[in-house]
Design a protein around this motif. Structure first.
Motif, PDB file in Angstrom:
ATOM      1  N   LEU A 215     -27.858  16.269 -28.412  1.00 24.87           N
ATOM      2  CA  LEU A 215     -26.811  16.989 -27.681  1.00 24.87           C
ATOM      3  C   LEU A 215     -27.176  18.420 -27.321  1.00 24.87           C
ATOM      4  N   GLU A 216     -27.831  19.106 -28.263  1.00 23.22           N
ATOM      5  CA  GLU A 216     -28.113  20.523 -27.975  1.00 23.22           C
ATOM      6  C   GLU A 216     -29.098  20.691 -26.824  1.00 23.22           C
ATOM      7  N   PHE A 217     -29.861  19.630 -26.524  1.00 22.53           N
ATOM      8  CA  PHE A 217     -30.781  19.675 -25.389  1.00 22.53           C
ATOM      9  C   PHE A 217     -30.159  19.092 -24.117  1.00 22.53           C
ATOM     10  N   LEU A 218     -29.196  18.186 -24.300  1.00 23.18           N
ATOM     11  CA  LEU A 218     -28.595  17.516 -23.142  1.00 23.18           C
ATOM     12  C   LEU A 218     -27.229  16.962 -23.527  1.00 23.18           C
ATOM     13  N   PRO A 219     -26.155  17.482 -22.932  1.00 21.18           N
ATOM     14  CA  PRO A 219     -24.815  16.982 -23.275  1.00 21.18           C
ATOM     15  C   PRO A 219     -24.659  15.506 -22.886  1.00 21.18           C
ATOM     16  N   ASP A 220     -23.733  14.851 -23.548  1.00 21.83           N
ATOM     17  CA  ASP A 220     -23.513  13.406 -23.331  1.00 21.83           C
ATOM     18  C   ASP A 220     -23.241  13.058 -21.874  1.00 21.83           C
ATOM     19  N   ASP A 221     -22.379  13.871 -21.217  1.00 22.35           N
ATOM     20  CA  ASP A 221     -22.026  13.518 -19.840  1.00 22.35           C
ATOM     21  C   ASP A 221     -23.247  13.584 -18.923  1.00 22.35           C
ATOM     22  N   ARG A 222     -24.096  14.561 -19.156  1.00 25.06           N
ATOM     23  CA  ARG A 222     -25.331  14.670 -18.358  1.00 25.06           C
ATOM     24  C   ARG A 222     -26.247  13.470 -18.635  1.00 25.06           C
ATOM     25  N   ARG A 223     -26.345  13.105 -19.898  1.00 23.09           N
ATOM     26  CA  ARG A 223     -27.215  11.982 -20.262  1.00 23.09           C
ATOM     27  C   ARG A 223     -26.747  10.694 -19.570  1.00 23.09           C
ATOM     28  N   ASP A 224     -25.441  10.474 -19.592  1.00 21.32           N
ATOM     29  CA  ASP A 224     -24.894   9.264 -18.958  1.00 21.32           C
ATOM     30  C   ASP A 224     -25.208   9.240 -17.462  1.00 21.32           C
ATOM     31  N   ILE A 225     -25.075  10.404 -16.838  1.00 24.79           N
ATOM     32  CA  ILE A 225     -25.369  10.502 -15.402  1.00 24.79           C
ATOM     33  C   ILE A 225     -26.847  10.187 -15.133  1.00 24.79           C
ATOM     34  N   ILE A 226     -27.700  10.710 -15.985  1.00 19.45           N
ATOM     35  CA  ILE A 226     -29.146  10.486 -15.798  1.00 19.45           C
ATOM     36  C   ILE A 226     -29.484   9.003 -15.963  1.00 19.45           C
ATOM     37  N   VAL A 227     -28.988   8.401 -17.028  1.00 19.93           N
ATOM     38  CA  VAL A 227     -29.302   6.982 -17.285  1.00 19.93           C
ATOM     39  C   VAL A 227     -28.827   6.123 -16.119  1.00 19.93           C
ATOM     40  N   SER A 228     -27.609   6.371 -15.690  1.00 19.37           N
ATOM     41  CA  SER A 228     -27.033   5.561 -14.620  1.00 19.37           C
ATOM     42  C   SER A 228     -27.817   5.720 -13.312  1.00 19.37           C
ATOM     43  N   ASN A 229     -28.175   6.949 -12.996  1.00 22.50           N
ATOM     44  CA  ASN A 229     -28.898   7.194 -11.745  1.00 22.50           C
ATOM     45  C   ASN A 229     -30.316   6.629 -11.786  1.00 22.50           C
ATOM     46  N   LEU A 230     -30.997   6.821 -12.905  1.00 24.14           N
ATOM     47  CA  LEU A 230     -32.368   6.298 -12.983  1.00 24.14           C
ATOM     48  C   LEU A 230     -32.364   4.778 -12.807  1.00 24.14           C
ATOM     49  N   ALA A 231     -31.410   4.122 -13.447  1.00 20.88           N
ATOM     50  CA  ALA A 231     -31.348   2.657 -13.349  1.00 20.88           C
ATOM     51  C   ALA A 231     -30.992   2.215 -11.933  1.00 20.88           C
ATOM     52  N   GLY A 232     -30.045   2.898 -11.313  1.00 19.99           N
ATOM     53  CA  GLY A 232     -29.610   2.498  -9.974  1.00 19.99           C
ATOM     54  C   GLY A 232     -30.601   2.861  -8.883  1.00 19.99           C
ATOM     55  N   ARG A 233     -31.175   4.029  -8.989  1.00 20.17           N
ATOM     56  CA  ARG A 233     -32.045   4.535  -7.926  1.00 20.17           C
ATOM     57  C   ARG A 233     -33.354   3.769  -7.816  1.00 20.17           C
ATOM     58  N   LYS A 234     -33.862   3.281  -8.935  1.00 17.83           N
ATOM     59  CA  LYS A 234     -35.175   2.625  -8.855  1.00 17.83           C
ATOM     60  C   LYS A 234     -35.106   1.381  -7.964  1.00 17.83           C
ATOM     61  N   LEU A 235     -33.927   0.775  -7.902  1.00 20.07           N
ATOM     62  CA  LEU A 235     -33.765  -0.412  -7.057  1.00 20.07           C
ATOM     63  C   LEU A 235     -33.735  -0.037  -5.576  1.00 20.07           C
ATOM     64  N   GLU A 236     -33.365   1.208  -5.302  1.00 20.04           N
ATOM     65  CA  GLU A 236     -33.251   1.648  -3.905  1.00 20.04           C
ATOM     66  C   GLU A 236     -34.527   2.279  -3.367  1.00 20.04           C
ATOM     67  N   ILE A 237     -35.499   2.510  -4.242  1.00 18.64           N
ATOM     68  CA  ILE A 237     -36.721   3.190  -3.806  1.00 18.64           C
ATOM     69  C   ILE A 237     -37.474   2.412  -2.718  1.00 18.64           C
ATOM     70  N   PRO A 238     -37.587   1.076  -2.826  1.00 18.51           N
ATOM     71  CA  PRO A 238     -38.293   0.367  -1.746  1.00 18.51           C
ATOM     72  C   PRO A 238     -37.669   0.644  -0.375  1.00 18.51           C
ATOM     73  N   GLN A 239     -36.344   0.697  -0.327  1.00 19.40           N
ATOM     74  CA  GLN A 239     -35.666   0.971   0.929  1.00 19.40           C
ATOM     75  C   GLN A 239     -35.968   2.395   1.406  1.00 19.40           C
ATOM     76  N   ARG A 240     -35.916   3.340   0.469  1.00 23.47           N
ATOM     77  CA  ARG A 240     -36.225   4.726   0.811  1.00 23.47           C
ATOM     78  C   ARG A 240     -37.656   4.848   1.306  1.00 23.47           C
ATOM     79  N   PHE A 241     -38.538   4.112   0.663  1.00 22.95           N
ATOM     80  CA  PHE A 241     -39.947   4.178   1.049  1.00 22.95           C
ATOM     81  C   PHE A 241     -40.132   3.634   2.462  1.00 22.95           C
ATOM     82  N   SER A 242     -39.460   2.517   2.763  1.00 23.99           N
ATOM     83  CA  SER A 242     -39.648   1.934   4.095  1.00 23.99           C
ATOM     84  C   SER A 242     -39.039   2.852   5.166  1.00 23.99           C
ATOM     85  N   ASN A 243     -38.000   3.612   4.789  1.00 23.53           N
ATOM     86  CA  ASN A 243     -37.413   4.557   5.742  1.00 23.53           C
ATOM     87  C   ASN A 243     -38.347   5.736   6.016  1.00 23.53           C
ATOM     88  N   ALA A 244     -39.078   6.139   5.006  1.00 23.90           N
ATOM     89  CA  ALA A 244     -39.908   7.341   5.140  1.00 23.90           C
ATOM     90  C   ALA A 244     -41.387   6.997   4.984  1.00 23.90           C
TER      91      ALA A 244
END
Lengths: 294, 172
Positions: free
Chosen positions: A260-289
């Motif tokens: 916690l002292e390095f990263l509050p719970d709410d921030r951690r939850d946001i990071i976990v959720s985004n990392l999991a969701g975003r990796k699936l979208e990277i192929p699409q982002r790559f094909s766009n750019a």
């Protein structure tokens, strides 16, 4: 085994994994863009397995003269690392957590980021005692990309030999929303054969929750080019596979152990959720750019 | 009764050591001293000075990566480029800081050590420039010799010691 294989085979690594259900290690062929020396990879393995360093670290100097207040620290065995303040409560920055998560993800995905570990007992009081430690440069002798370019150390051969790793770094930076990208954050291994030049990227303090404010944030950094380095679409494809191979459970494990002292719970939850969701979208982002990511 | 005194013009004098670090991540690395850069900044006087070796010993050359060695064989020539870069691109008083932030790899400009300095205000412009120059060069050279002396006992890499082996650059 399916997937993309680098024809040069220089980016494949045999990794021994021990399954928790089995007492026998199994070998896995994994893509890697890392060309660190063996002692760095050995340290990376150790630091990937732990959130904190329990070693006694002594401050022996400072790095540069900037505002980041980075220190040179040394343990009893003579290992030297760069210590950076981990938390900036005034601005709500959790730099150390970002550095640690990025280095651990990079280790698993084969991206060349020097190993990072957290340090709880640095100089200071309260949250100013918290630091991240980065194994300095990762290479025995190195130079920063911008300095190497200004001094005429780079040539076409070197630029071509790092293209695959630079392409992979670009995809990795898309994944973790690393906006603070500049040639000063890329290091080259000056001892390497120019045909197989090692490159590393440092400083992921401003990434992830510095920009993500909700669980499904889709902030994507603009494409960044490292001048002189050619595009490498195959490197991008390989990196996509490597990133997608990072399991959600692994992402959770890497983030959940940051206290916690390095990263509050709410921030951690946001990071976990985004990392999991975003990796699936990277192929699409790559094909766009396509061809413009680095 | 009236007392009148010429107050000194306050300023700062900074020094930074320049070295090659043969194993950045280890305490047991070989450190090769290359030179010292100095900067003086008073209200209207500003100067920069570099002293550096002109060659390396064969032992020193043997531990420097070939890619860098090609350029670093003559440290002064290599560092003179950075001297010019700093002089042309930095604000007065910020050269050493910018160089330290730029060179953090194996070739490193150390974190500058800065201390207050002052010149008598009774100097005219020419005298002030000359006094500042003398102070800059004296401090630069003293630091350089101290740097070499500290590594004298490092039997692996005895630095060259002949006066002909050093070169100087100044700008004001």
């Amino acid at each position: 085994m399916g997937g993309i294989v680098d024809p040069s085979s220089r980016h494949l690594m045999l990794v021994l994994q021990v399954d928790s259900q089995s007492q026998f290690p199994t070998s896995v062929l994994r893509v890697t863009f890392r060309r660190f020396p063996p002692n760095t990879e050995q340290l990376a393995r150790v630091w990937r397995g732990q959130a904190f360093s329990e070693h006694r670290w002594l401050v022996v100097g400072s790095v540069g003269a900037g505002e980041s207040e980075s220190l040179i620290v040394q343990d009893d065995a003579g290992l030297r690392a760069v210590a950076k303040p981990a938390v900036d409560p005034t601005h709500g920055y959790f730099r150390g957590a970002h550095e640690k998560i990025a280095a651990d993800l990079a280790y698993d995905a084969g991206i060349p980021v020097p190993p990072v570990v957290l340090w709880r007992n640095g100089p200071g009081t309260g949250s100013s005692k918290l630091y991240s430690l980065s194994y300095w440069g990762g290479f025995t002798q190195f130079e920063y990309w911008n300095v190497a370019a200004d001094h005429g150390l780079l040539n076409e051969q070197i630029c071509s030999s790092v293209a695959r790793a630079v392409a992979a770094i670009g995809l990795f930076h898309l994944w973790i929303s690393a906006h603070d990208r500049k040639p000063e954050h890329f290091l080259i291994d000056v001892q390497a054969d120019p045909r197989q030049m090692g490159i590393a990227v440092v400083d992921h303090a401003f990434s992830m929750s510095s920009y993500w404010k909700r669980a499904d944030d889709r902030d994507w950094p603009a494409p960044f080019r490292l001048e002189g380095v050619p595009d490498d679409p195959l490197g991008c494809e390989m990196a996509i596979q490597a990133i997608n191979a990072c399991k959600d459970a692994t992402i959770h494990e890497i983030c959940a152990r940051i206290p916690l002292e390095f990263l509050p719970d709410d921030r951690r939850d946001i990071i976990v959720s985004n990392l999991a969701g975003r990796k699936l979208e990277i192929p699409q982002r790559f094909s766009n750019a396509r061809g413009a990511i680095a | 009764m009236t007392n009148i005194a010429a107050l000194p013009t306050p300023g700062r004098l900074g020094l930074a050591r320049i070295a090659f670090h043969a194993n950045v991540g280890s305490k047991f690395e070989a450190l090769i001293p290359l030179g010292v850069i100095a900067e003086i900044h008073l209200s209207d006087v500003y100067g920069l000075g570099l002293i550096a070796r002109t060659s390396l010993t064969s032992e020193e050359e043997s531990v420097i990566a070939p890619l860098l060695l090609e350029k670093l064989r003559s440290p002064f020539d290599f560092l003179n480029g950075d001297f010019e870069w700093a002089w042309n691109n930095s604000q007065p008083g910020c050269c050493l800081i910018e160089l330290a932030n730029r060179h953090k790899g194996s070739l490193r400009f150390g974190t500058p050590v800065s201390k207050p300095t002052a010149l008598r205000r009774s100097h005219n412009d020419g005298e002030a420039m000359e006094a500042a120059r003398r102070r800059l060069l004296e401090a630069r050279d003293k630091e350089f010799w101290a740097f070499l002396r500290e590594h004298e006992d490092d039997r692996r890499f005895p630095p060259n010691r002949g006066l002909d082996d050093f070169q100087y650059a100044e700008a004001a």
